[in-house]
Structure formats: structure tokens, C-alpha cells
Design an enzyme around this catalytic site. Structure first.
Site, PDB file in Angstrom:
ATOM      1  N   GLN A  14       6.467  84.019 106.676  1.00 60.78           N
ATOM      2  CA  GLN A  14       6.388  83.382 105.341  1.00 60.78           C
ATOM      3  C   GLN A  14       4.998  82.788 105.099  1.00 60.78           C
ATOM      4  O   GLN A  14       4.355  83.062 104.080  1.00 60.78           O
ATOM      5  CB  GLN A  14       7.444  82.280 105.222  1.00 60.78           C
ATOM      6  CG  GLN A  14       8.861  82.786 105.414  1.00 60.78           C
ATOM      7  CD  GLN A  14       9.868  81.666 105.228  1.00 60.78           C
ATOM      8  OE1 GLN A  14      10.464  81.544 104.173  1.00 60.78           O
ATOM      9  NE2 GLN A  14      10.076  80.846 106.245  1.00 60.78           N
ATOM     10  N   TYR A  99       0.411  75.695 113.222  1.00 62.17           N
ATOM     11  CA  TYR A  99       1.471  74.940 112.538  1.00 62.17           C
ATOM     12  C   TYR A  99       2.478  74.407 113.551  1.00 62.17           C
ATOM     13  O   TYR A  99       2.826  75.085 114.509  1.00 62.17           O
ATOM     14  CB  TYR A  99       2.188  75.832 111.510  1.00 62.17           C
ATOM     15  CG  TYR A  99       1.246  76.301 110.442  1.00 62.17           C
ATOM     16  CD1 TYR A  99       0.974  75.513 109.328  1.00 62.17           C
ATOM     17  CD2 TYR A  99       0.554  77.503 110.583  1.00 62.17           C
ATOM     18  CE1 TYR A  99       0.062  75.919 108.372  1.00 62.17           C
ATOM     19  CE2 TYR A  99      -0.366  77.920 109.632  1.00 62.17           C
ATOM     20  CZ  TYR A  99      -0.602  77.116 108.540  1.00 62.17           C
ATOM     21  OH  TYR A  99      -1.521  77.521 107.595  1.00 62.17           O
ATOM     22  N   TYR A 125      13.454  74.337 120.735  1.00 60.95           N
ATOM     23  CA  TYR A 125      12.382  74.778 119.827  1.00 60.95           C
ATOM     24  C   TYR A 125      11.351  73.657 119.662  1.00 60.95           C
ATOM     25  O   TYR A 125      10.151  73.882 119.809  1.00 60.95           O
ATOM     26  CB  TYR A 125      12.999  75.174 118.485  1.00 60.95           C
ATOM     27  CG  TYR A 125      12.015  75.341 117.345  1.00 60.95           C
ATOM     28  CD1 TYR A 125      11.226  76.483 117.238  1.00 60.95           C
ATOM     29  CD2 TYR A 125      11.891  74.357 116.357  1.00 60.95           C
ATOM     30  CE1 TYR A 125      10.326  76.624 116.173  1.00 60.95           C
ATOM     31  CE2 TYR A 125      11.012  74.495 115.307  1.00 60.95           C
ATOM     32  CZ  TYR A 125      10.229  75.632 115.218  1.00 60.95           C
ATOM     33  OH  TYR A 125       9.342  75.767 114.163  1.00 60.95           O
TER      34      TYR A 125
HETATM   35  P1  NDP Z   1       8.575  82.956 110.014  1.00 55.41           P
HETATM   36  O1  NDP Z   1       9.765  82.942 110.913  1.00 55.41           O
HETATM   37  O2  NDP Z   1       8.708  83.312 108.587  1.00 55.41           O
HETATM   38  O3  NDP Z   1       7.444  83.887 110.621  1.00 55.41           O
HETATM   39  C1  NDP Z   1       7.121  83.831 111.963  1.00 55.41           C
HETATM   40  C2  NDP Z   1       6.259  85.032 112.254  1.00 55.41           C
HETATM   41  O4  NDP Z   1       5.952  84.967 113.655  1.00 55.41           O
HETATM   42  C3  NDP Z   1       6.961  86.365 111.991  1.00 55.41           C
HETATM   43  O5  NDP Z   1       6.152  87.183 111.193  1.00 55.41           O
HETATM   44  C4  NDP Z   1       7.137  86.945 113.362  1.00 55.41           C
HETATM   45  O6  NDP Z   1       6.902  88.321 113.442  1.00 55.41           O
HETATM   46  C5  NDP Z   1       6.015  86.266 114.111  1.00 55.41           C
HETATM   47  N1  NDP Z   1       6.283  86.335 115.547  1.00 55.41           N
HETATM   48  C6  NDP Z   1       7.383  85.925 116.217  1.00 55.41           C
HETATM   49  N2  NDP Z   1       7.247  86.224 117.516  1.00 55.41           N
HETATM   50  C7  NDP Z   1       6.047  86.836 117.640  1.00 55.41           C
HETATM   51  C8  NDP Z   1       5.347  87.407 118.724  1.00 55.41           C
HETATM   52  N3  NDP Z   1       5.863  87.434 119.954  1.00 55.41           N
HETATM   53  N4  NDP Z   1       4.138  87.934 118.501  1.00 55.41           N
HETATM   54  C9  NDP Z   1       3.604  87.952 117.264  1.00 55.41           C
HETATM   55  N5  NDP Z   1       4.220  87.461 116.189  1.00 55.41           N
HETATM   56  C10 NDP Z   1       5.430  86.907 116.387  1.00 55.41           C
HETATM   57  O7  NDP Z   1       7.915  81.510 110.180  1.00 55.41           O
HETATM   58  P2  NDP Z   1       7.232  80.584 109.081  1.00 55.41           P
HETATM   59  O8  NDP Z   1       6.181  81.328 108.370  1.00 55.41           O
HETATM   60  O9  NDP Z   1       8.309  79.903 108.339  1.00 55.41           O
HETATM   61  O10 NDP Z   1       6.565  79.495 110.063  1.00 55.41           O
HETATM   62  C11 NDP Z   1       5.150  79.326 110.171  1.00 55.41           C
HETATM   63  C12 NDP Z   1       4.876  78.164 111.082  1.00 55.41           C
HETATM   64  O11 NDP Z   1       5.497  76.976 110.581  1.00 55.41           O
HETATM   65  C13 NDP Z   1       5.406  78.315 112.519  1.00 55.41           C
HETATM   66  O12 NDP Z   1       4.479  77.741 113.411  1.00 55.41           O
HETATM   67  C14 NDP Z   1       6.666  77.493 112.531  1.00 55.41           C
HETATM   68  O13 NDP Z   1       6.969  77.009 113.830  1.00 55.41           O
HETATM   69  C15 NDP Z   1       6.276  76.370 111.590  1.00 55.41           C
HETATM   70  N6  NDP Z   1       7.422  75.735 110.941  1.00 55.41           N
HETATM   71  C16 NDP Z   1       8.349  76.500 110.283  1.00 55.41           C
HETATM   72  C17 NDP Z   1       9.442  75.900 109.687  1.00 55.41           C
HETATM   73  C18 NDP Z   1      10.473  76.712 108.972  1.00 55.41           C
HETATM   74  O14 NDP Z   1      11.385  76.115 108.387  1.00 55.41           O
HETATM   75  N7  NDP Z   1      10.388  78.056 108.944  1.00 55.41           N
HETATM   76  C19 NDP Z   1       9.625  74.437 109.713  1.00 55.41           C
HETATM   77  C20 NDP Z   1       8.576  73.725 110.410  1.00 55.41           C
HETATM   78  C21 NDP Z   1       7.519  74.377 110.995  1.00 55.41           C
HETATM   79  P3  NDP Z   1       7.941  89.426 112.889  1.00 55.41           P
HETATM   80  O15 NDP Z   1       7.746  89.404 111.405  1.00 55.41           O
HETATM   81  O16 NDP Z   1       7.462  90.670 113.545  1.00 55.41           O
HETATM   82  O17 NDP Z   1       9.283  88.978 113.354  1.00 55.41           O
END
Ligand code: NDP
Length: 300
Positions: A14, A99, A125
Site C-alpha cells: 500500500q 516504517y 509482530y
Molecule cells: P502491505 O502489507 O500493504 O505491503 C507490504 C509489502 O511488503 C508487500 O508488497 C509485500 O510484498 C512486501 N513484502 C512482504 N514480505 C516481503 C519480502 N520477504 N520481501 C520483499 N517484500 C516483502 O503493507 P503496508 O504498505 O500497509 O505497510 C507499510 C509499512 O507500514 C510496513 O513497515 C508496516 O509494518 C507499517 N505499518 C503498517 C500498518 C498497516 O495497518 N498495514 C500499520 C502500522 C505500520 P508482496 O506484495 O509480494 O506480498
């Protein structure tokens, strides 16, 4: 000097997608296929090849409940890989942006958490994200860690889209009302990340640190669900939902515990950069416009 060769890891997520949109040709988008954080040892070569002048890590192991049983996998992606990325950035003297989450706090009290407040994650987590924060902060390089919460956009597998689906299928829903936080719209996080990075590169001393970055205001999941239904109806969406019952978290058990108080104070962002994030209501308005505007223009 602005950074113009910015590696964005997690480019399909996202926040990652939104960053690539905001940065345009300043971004080198890296998906899991190009930069796999479950293989931390491979990441140095990926960055060597690109030679970025900044690195933004939007990739994370975000499956909060699954992390309770896949703790090693979550730790590798959320702590070990960011440590390697931060070290590379330190060695090359480029900023590293990452993040983190409200889940580093235990959720007690009812006032917004400050960056300096004591951390005590209540789930795996949160523990892995905290370990990532600590590794980055001890790298000694230029870094930003933006702690955010309840992230969503118009298209992701998130609360907004789950509510829209359920609101079209069911007349009644029970939604948790005792967890309070700020739904954060991914394109706003991306926009303000770039603003902060650009401002920082103009400063005499790079203001490394942890900053809270969430949309302003606060709401419960129950309140957010109601706002989503109201906004969807105002866009002409047909929903059958009639009753949205508030329930306590204890009535909706999940494998991972969630903090009740997820409020994050963004005063540091305001103080250091003069930046105030838009309200969560503004985020929702934009997400719905994005959603319905895009579908209105689908080819017949
Ligand atoms: P998403 O779950 O939307 O996206 C996470 C991305 O990380 C995906 O594109 C996924 O890839 C990728 N990913 C997961 N594992 C791997 C890996 N082994 N190697 C490479 N890429 C990987 O997360 P958000 O955009 O929502 O989150 C962004 C940041 O914000 C993160 O650091 C999260 O911890 C933090 N955050 C998010 C919250 C939430 O509500 N979502 C709340 C608070 C913090 P693929 O598309 O291939 O699966």
C-alpha cells in the site's frame, strides 16, 4: 540537493505503491521478486547494483496474526533485513527511511503516545518491528523511522475494502469499539514521507530519528466502519448493512493481541518540519474519490 535515485522496497504494498506514484522517475521500484527481505544477505548486492542516493523500505511482514506462529520469518523480514539495509546506507552515507507501528506500545492509557514513551509490544509482530527500529537506530547512519497505524488505501486488502464487501453482504455487523487510533491513508504517508525527506536534505544536519506519522484525529474501528458506510452511500454505493453494533475487543478474540490505545502524537513532525498531516476524514474522502472515480472511468 534532492535525492533523485531512490530505491523503494516493497513497491507492491500500500505505502510502496503510493511512494512510487509520488516519486515518479525519482523512484527505482523494487518488488519482492527484485529485493526479497526474507533473504537479507542478498540485499547488499541489490543496492550495490542500483547505487541509490536514498533507500525507502516499505516492505514488511505485515500478517499480524500469522506472525504469532511464524515468528522467525517475521523477525527476518522486519528486523534482520532492515538492519542490513541500514548498514548499507550508513556505509554509503545515504538516508534510510523505514516504517514502524503503533504496535510497539502496549496500548495502555488514553493519551497519544510520544516518540520517547516506553515501548512494550503486546504481540510478535510488534516485537519484530521494534527489533527493526533498534537495529536501524544503532546503525549510526542518517535515518527516519516513521511509526504509523491502521494503514489503508483504495485498493489494498484492508479494513476499508473488507467493510465495503461486508456492508454489501450483511445487514448487521459487530465492530470493535474500544481500540482507538488513526486510520492512515497510504498516499498521504507517501506524500509526507517525500516532503520530510526533501526538507531534511536541505537541512544542515540530517534530523535522524523516530517520528510518528499518522493522519490527524482519532476514531474507533466501529466509528471508522460507520464513516466508510456513510461515504460509500454518498457515492451511490448500494449497501444492505443496517446495524453496526459496537463490541469490546474481548468479544472478538484474535491470535495476536491488539493495543487499545493506538493514538500517536505527531508533535515531533510538526516541531522539526512544520508539517501537519491531513485528518483521517480527509484521507477517507480521498480514498473514496480514488475508488469511485477510478471505477466510474472503467471502460464499458
Ligand atoms: P502491505 O502489507 O500493504 O505491503 C507490504 C509489502 O511488503 C508487500 O508488497 C509485500 O510484498 C512486501 N513484502 C512482504 N514480505 C516481503 C519480502 N520477504 N520481501 C520483499 N517484500 C516483502 O503493507 P503496508 O504498505 O500497509 O505497510 C507499510 C509499512 O507500514 C510496513 O513497515 C508496516 O509494518 C507499517 N505499518 C503498517 C500498518 C498497516 O495497518 N498495514 C500499520 C502500522 C505500520 P508482496 O506484495 O509480494 O506480498
Amino acid at each position: 540537493m534532492k535525492c533523485n535515485r531512490i530505491a523503494v522496497l516493497g513497491a507492491n504494498g500500500q505505502v510502496g505503491r503510493a511512494l512510487v506514484d509520488v516519486l515518479g522517475n525519482r523512484a527505482t521500484a523494487l518488488t519482492r521478486a527484485q529485493a526479497d527481505l526474507s533473504q537479507p544477505a542478498t540485499l547488499t548486492a541489490v543496492l550495490d547494483e542500483i547505487a541509490p542516493d536514498a533507500v525507502i523500505n516499505a516492505a514488511a511482514y505485515t500478517a499480524v496474526d500469522k506472525a504469532e506462529v511464524e515468528d522467525e520469518a517475521a523477525h527476518t523480514v522486519n528486523a534482520e533485513a532492515p538492519a542490513i539495509l541500514a548498514q548499507w546506507c550508513k556505509q554509503h552515507d545515504v538516508p534510510f527511511i523505514h516504517y514502524s507501528t503503533d504496535y510497539v506500545f502496549d496500548g495502555s492509557g488514553n493519551t497519544p503516545w510520544q516518540e520517547s514513551d516506553a515501548v512494550a509490544p503486546c504481540n510478535i509482530y510488534g516485537k519484530t518491528k521494534l527489533a527493526g527500529e533498534q537495529a536501524i537506530a544503532s546503525s549510526g547512519g542518517k535515518f527516519f523511522i516513521f511509526r504509523t497505524s491502521w494503514v489503508y488505501d483504495a485498493q489494498g486488502a484492508n479494513f476499508l475494502n473488507t467493510m465495503l464487501r461486508l456492508g454489501a453482504e450483511r445487514e448487521a455487523l459487530n465492530i470493535v469499539s474500544d481500540q482507538i487510533g488513526a486510520p492512515s491513508y497510504a498516499p498521504h504517508l507517501a506524500e509526507y514521507t517525500v516532503k520530510v525527506l526533501d526538507a531534511a536534505t536541505q537541512m544542515q544536519k540530517f534530523p535522524s530519528g523516530i517520528y510518528h506519522m499518522v493522519n490527524q484525529g482519532e476514531v474507533s474501528w466501529h466509528g471508522f466502519a460507520n464513516a466508510i458506510f456513510e461515504a460509500a452511500r454518498s457515492h451511490g454505493e448500494t449497501l444492505i448493512i443496517k446495524t453496526v453494533e459496537p463490541i469490546p475487543s474481548s468479544a472478538y478474540p484474535t491470535p495476536a493481541q491488539r493495543p487499545l490505545n493506538s493514538r500517536l502524537s505527531c508533535q515531533a513532525l510538526q516541531h522539526v518540519f512544520g508539517i501537519t498531516m491531513p485528518s483521517w476524514q480527509e484521507g477517507l474522502t480521498q480514498a473514496m474519490e480514488q475508488k469511485y472515480h477510478a471505477s466510474n472511468h472503467m471502460p464499458a
